[in-house]
Design an enzyme around this catalytic site. Sequence first.
Site, short mmCIF file in Angstrom:
data_model
loop_
_atom_site.label_atom_id
_atom_site.label_comp_id
_atom_site.label_asym_id
_atom_site.label_seq_id
_atom_site.Cartn_x
_atom_site.Cartn_y
_atom_site.Cartn_z
N ARG A 17 40.39 55.13 37.74
CA ARG A 17 38.87 55.39 37.21
C ARG A 17 37.91 54.73 37.97
NH1 ARG A 17 39.93 54.71 30.64
NH2 ARG A 17 41.29 56.56 30.58
N ASP A 29 34.01 53.74 39.14
CA ASP A 29 32.57 53.63 38.66
C ASP A 29 31.71 54.47 38.89
OD1 ASP A 29 33.85 51.55 37.14
OD2 ASP A 29 33.35 50.11 38.68
N ARG A 63 34.33 45.33 44.75
CA ARG A 63 32.70 45.15 45.12
C ARG A 63 32.55 43.61 44.95
NH1 ARG A 63 30.05 49.01 40.91
NH2 ARG A 63 28.20 48.05 41.59
#
Length: 291
Positions: free
Chosen positions: A66, A68, A213
Amino acid sequence: MENIDNTAAESAPEGFFRIALGVEYKGSRYRGWQRQATSVPSVQQTLEDALSTVADSPVVLHCAGRTDAGVHACGQVVHFDTRAVRSMKGWTMGANINLPHDISVAWAQEMPAHFHARFKAVARRYRYVIYNDQIRPAHLGQEVTWNHRPLDVERMSLAAEYLLGVHDFSAFRAGQCQAKSPVKNIHHLRVTRHGKMIVIDIRASAFLHHMVRNIAGVLMTIGAGERPVEWAREVLESRDRRTAAPTAHPFGLYLVQVEYQDEFVLPQRYIGPHFLTGYESLAADDPQAIC
């Protein structure tokens, strides 16, 4: 990166076909992969609507990871169950006719009933792409992360070595992460420069929410000379998100590959993103990569 999905890894119901798709998308205008309770756009809802038109019946998708809001994919894998009889070309071309320009189905394949896009995956691979120049790029503005500070790739590579292997990555997870355990195994983490582009290539069995990230944020801080190389180890060992750098922008992040057990043979394409194809050094030490 991924939220926990409590859906059981169940097989396709009797009388249904289980179809897997390879999906590419530019995530800039979507609130992430997952269908939202409100009317905000999501990749899942947009793709389900297109496939439901092809199937002439509702389609519900399950994905490998999934992503972002703002994150892209060139190697996402999804599956759905259907009674509709269509050729694999029919699923691919039919979906693409009904999709917007920033989502594309690359391939379709009928799978065994027990295949599951998420639960049967054994590894996932991401690439984080940085445009390193003093001047903001007019092109690819939503597909790369711009960093104006000169970045030292050698320092970033040395720092990345501290993160290889099995560790508690609590310092690199988002506060809203729902993963049961912060312990993950990073199989490879490489940093390479290609002209003005810097690519962070990372592969693991699974990732925490915002893990890539947050790693990118730490490596860029070290590459800019703002912290020593050893700071990566200090952040890791602290197990405290507050000790790390700010979370890097989502636009540079791509889900580029999902790997499965040997019993599931899926179509193989080059590992993207598209504008990096031709950089053979990205895959030189990885026999599974196709550039």
